[in-house]
Design an enzyme around this catalytic site. Structure first.
Site, PDB file in Angstrom:
ATOM      1  N   GLY A  72      23.863 -26.318 -31.216  1.00  0.00           N
ATOM      2  CA  GLY A  72      24.433 -27.629 -31.498  1.00  0.00           C
ATOM      3  C   GLY A  72      25.946 -27.585 -31.685  1.00  0.00           C
ATOM      4  O   GLY A  72      26.662 -28.489 -31.252  1.00  0.00           O
ATOM      5  N   THR A  73      26.420 -26.544 -32.343  1.00  0.00           N
ATOM      6  CA  THR A  73      27.865 -26.448 -32.601  1.00  0.00           C
ATOM      7  C   THR A  73      28.647 -26.416 -31.300  1.00  0.00           C
ATOM      8  O   THR A  73      29.638 -27.138 -31.132  1.00  0.00           O
ATOM      9  CB  THR A  73      28.167 -25.181 -33.437  1.00  0.00           C
ATOM     10  N   ASN A 159      22.262 -34.690 -41.462  1.00  0.00           N
ATOM     11  CA  ASN A 159      21.583 -33.447 -41.826  1.00  0.00           C
ATOM     12  C   ASN A 159      21.412 -33.280 -43.327  1.00  0.00           C
ATOM     13  O   ASN A 159      20.571 -32.515 -43.771  1.00  0.00           O
ATOM     14  CB  ASN A 159      22.345 -32.249 -41.260  1.00  0.00           C
ATOM     15  N   GLN A 187      19.676 -33.315 -35.589  1.00  0.00           N
ATOM     16  CA  GLN A 187      18.644 -33.509 -36.616  1.00  0.00           C
ATOM     17  C   GLN A 187      17.620 -34.565 -36.219  1.00  0.00           C
ATOM     18  O   GLN A 187      16.560 -34.665 -36.846  1.00  0.00           O
ATOM     19  CB  GLN A 187      19.282 -33.895 -37.953  1.00  0.00           C
ATOM     20  N   HIS A 209      16.784 -24.630 -32.625  1.00  0.00           N
ATOM     21  CA  HIS A 209      16.181 -24.041 -33.833  1.00  0.00           C
ATOM     22  C   HIS A 209      15.859 -25.053 -34.922  1.00  0.00           C
ATOM     23  O   HIS A 209      15.239 -24.707 -35.918  1.00  0.00           O
ATOM     24  CB  HIS A 209      17.051 -22.894 -34.373  1.00  0.00           C
ATOM     25  N   THR A 245      26.160 -16.474 -18.561  1.00  0.00           N
ATOM     26  CA  THR A 245      24.777 -16.262 -18.142  1.00  0.00           C
ATOM     27  C   THR A 245      23.820 -16.937 -19.108  1.00  0.00           C
ATOM     28  O   THR A 245      23.941 -16.757 -20.327  1.00  0.00           O
ATOM     29  CB  THR A 245      24.482 -14.748 -18.087  1.00  0.00           C
ATOM     30  N   CYS A 338      29.100 -23.786 -47.907  1.00  0.00           N
ATOM     31  CA  CYS A 338      29.629 -22.888 -48.925  1.00  0.00           C
ATOM     32  C   CYS A 338      30.972 -22.351 -48.451  1.00  0.00           C
ATOM     33  O   CYS A 338      31.149 -22.058 -47.278  1.00  0.00           O
ATOM     34  CB  CYS A 338      28.715 -21.683 -49.122  1.00  0.00           C
TER      35      CYS A 338
HETATM   36  C1  LIG Z   1      23.693 -32.432 -37.527  1.00  0.00           C
HETATM   37  C2  LIG Z   1      23.947 -31.033 -37.062  1.00  0.00           C
HETATM   38  N1  LIG Z   1      24.808 -30.812 -36.065  1.00  0.00           N
HETATM   39  C3  LIG Z   1      25.068 -29.583 -35.602  1.00  0.00           C
HETATM   40  C4  LIG Z   1      24.465 -28.479 -36.151  1.00  0.00           C
HETATM   41  C5  LIG Z   1      24.785 -27.130 -35.613  1.00  0.00           C
HETATM   42  O1  LIG Z   1      23.761 -26.662 -34.771  1.00  0.00           O
HETATM   43  P1  LIG Z   1      23.631 -25.096 -34.448  1.00  0.00           P
HETATM   44  O2  LIG Z   1      23.161 -24.430 -35.685  1.00  0.00           O
HETATM   45  O3  LIG Z   1      22.619 -25.041 -33.334  1.00  0.00           O
HETATM   46  O4  LIG Z   1      24.974 -24.639 -33.994  1.00  0.00           O
HETATM   47  C6  LIG Z   1      23.564 -28.647 -37.210  1.00  0.00           C
HETATM   48  C7  LIG Z   1      22.937 -27.473 -37.861  1.00  0.00           C
HETATM   49  O5  LIG Z   1      23.189 -27.186 -39.005  1.00  0.00           O
HETATM   50  C8  LIG Z   1      23.298 -29.962 -37.676  1.00  0.00           C
HETATM   51  O6  LIG Z   1      22.449 -30.181 -38.689  1.00  0.00           O
END
Ligand SMILES: Cc1ncc(COP(=O)(O)O)c(C=O)c1O
Length: 415
Positions: A72-73, A159, A187, A209, A245, A338
């Site tokens: 997600g990041t 989240n 989420q 995940h 890849t 944190c």
């Molecule tokens: C709303 C939201 N965006 C992005 C992320 C980041 O996803 P990832 O852990 O797959 O990088 C999270 C995970 O904590 C999330 O809850």
């Protein structure tokens, strides 16, 4: 779930779903690089493309709209930075980014970075006390700054608190003034319906995940007409927007987890709402001064994640409660980031109007596929002791007087 008997932190990461586990085991010995031209390479390529089709079908988009990422990041970074640079290349004056203060750090810190290094100008839309965006204010900011906005971004579901945002309406409003919208749907996927092809949604971030897929796999859903600037350069994979890849085994497990989560969504939603009610009702008896945050009331079911319960425990440092619960075999979260091992206040609660001291005294319990009534009851049994110990350990915000109001009752009420 690991060695912890009661796992109430699905929003951080969910245990591997049976479908994802089976997929990983089935493909674990796969050898080929999906870009190699020989037989094993073609087999890996086939697995990636079949997975792309399965994921696309599960979430209601076209397979060509899926770019696999490391999570997600990365999807948020590509969706935001890529779109910002593309917009500025076309309209150098358009440096604004419309967002709210409740976004995940993957969005907030990306926008902050763009502001610090690339001249972006963030515009923050206000939130109601339940965490939902003030839509008229969002629309007003769009109208006032349309010519200066490169993009807008609004998460589908929060989240920490679990608030579901009116993304479809926010995207439609952005579209009316020609501003694209990126949504962080990490989420929301598998927990509430997501309409990722609603008009105005240019891109969406997903992560495997959080839905029982493996860690390290995600996707950016990107409209075919969108041409963001790539962040990674190399082999030209994923429409030349995300070189590298692909993890064929990982994307196959992601697709399997997504299919399973979406298929079970309605039934799980009802089941988790039931567990959530049990938790919230039990909480009112076990810790009467606890404040449940987020949407509440008769129409709240569609406006929050079914498995998330976010509470303020006045006078109890979040990390102390977390530690005490952990000692009792219950995994929960403060939900907030944190810094050097010290839990900070919840930026989400502060964006909802809470003061810093209150925003330190929060706990998130997030339920998922494996959660049971016994898990909820174990939490309710352990929580009074954890709260008493955290209270005695010394609250950061002074002693509570028991008069804190529930923020969930009235939209607009102070948090
Ligand atoms: C709303 C939201 N965006 C992005 C992320 C980041 O996803 P990832 O852990 O797959 O990088 C999270 C995970 O904590 C999330 O809850």
């Amino acid at each position: 779930v690991s060695s912890t008997p009661v796992y109430l932190d699905y929003a951080a990461t969910a245990p591997l779903a049976p479908a994802a586990r089976a997929s990983i085991l089935e493909h674990l010995d796969l050898v080929g690089n999906p870009n190699s031209l020989h037989g094993p390479g073609r087999a890996a390529h086939r697995l990636v493309e079949e997975s792309r089709e399965r994921l696309a079908a599960a979430i209601g988009v076209h397979p060509s709209e899926i770019l696999f990422t490391s999570g997600g990041t990365e999807a948020d970074n590509l969706g935001l930075k890529g779109a910002f640079w593309a917009a500025v290349a076309e309209r150098p004056r358009a440096r604004g980014i419309l967002l709210t203060g409740a976004e995940h750090h993957a969005v907030l810190d990306t926008v902050e970075w763009l502001a610090r290094h690339e001249g972006a100008v963030p515009f923050f839309a206000p939130l109601h006390a339940d965490g939902s965006v003030d839509l008229p204010a969002w629309e007003e900011l769009l109208a006032r700054h349309a010519g200066d906005l490169a993009l807008s971004t609004l998460m589908w579901a929060n989240n920490e608190v679990g608030t579901v945002q009116p993304v479809v309406a926010a995207a439609a409003a952005a579209l009316r003034v020609g501003v694209p919208l990126h949504t962080d749907a990490v989420q929301a996927l598998g927990h509430v319906p997501v309409a990722l092809r609603a008009p105005g949604i240019a891109s969406a971030a997903l992560s495997a995940h959080k839905i029982g897929g493996p860690v390290g796999v995600g996707a950016l859903v990107l409209g075919r007409d969108r041409t963001p600037v790539a962040l990674q350069h190399g082999g030209g994979q994923e429409r030349s927007l995300r070189s590298g890849t692909l993890d064929a085994v990982g994307v196959a497990a992601f697709a399997a987890a997504a299919e399973a989560a979406v298929a079970a969504l309605d039934a799980e939603r009802t089941r988790l709402e039931g567990l959530r009610s049990r938790l919230v009702e039990g909480l009112a008896r076990a810790v009467p001064h606890a404040v449940v945050n987020g949407p509440a009331g008769p129409d709240a079911v569609g406006r929050r994640l079914p498995g998330t319960v976010h509470v303020t425990l006045p006078g109890c440092e979040g990390d102390t409660v977390l530690f005490m619960l952990d000692m009792a075999g219950i995994a929960s979260s403060t939900g907030s980031a944190c810094t050097a091992g010290v839990a900070g206040p919840s930026h989400v609660l502060m964006a909802m109007g809470a003061d810093e001291a209150t925003a330190r005294c929060v706990q998130r319990f997030s339920l998922g596929a494996g959660s049971t009534e016994a898990d909820v009851d174990a939490l309710l049994a352990a929580l009074p002791g954890a709260v008493a110990a955290a209270s005695a350990a010394g609250p950061a915000s002074g002693r509570h007087d028991g008069t804190v109001r529930r923020t969930e009752t009235t939209k607009g009420e102070a948090a």
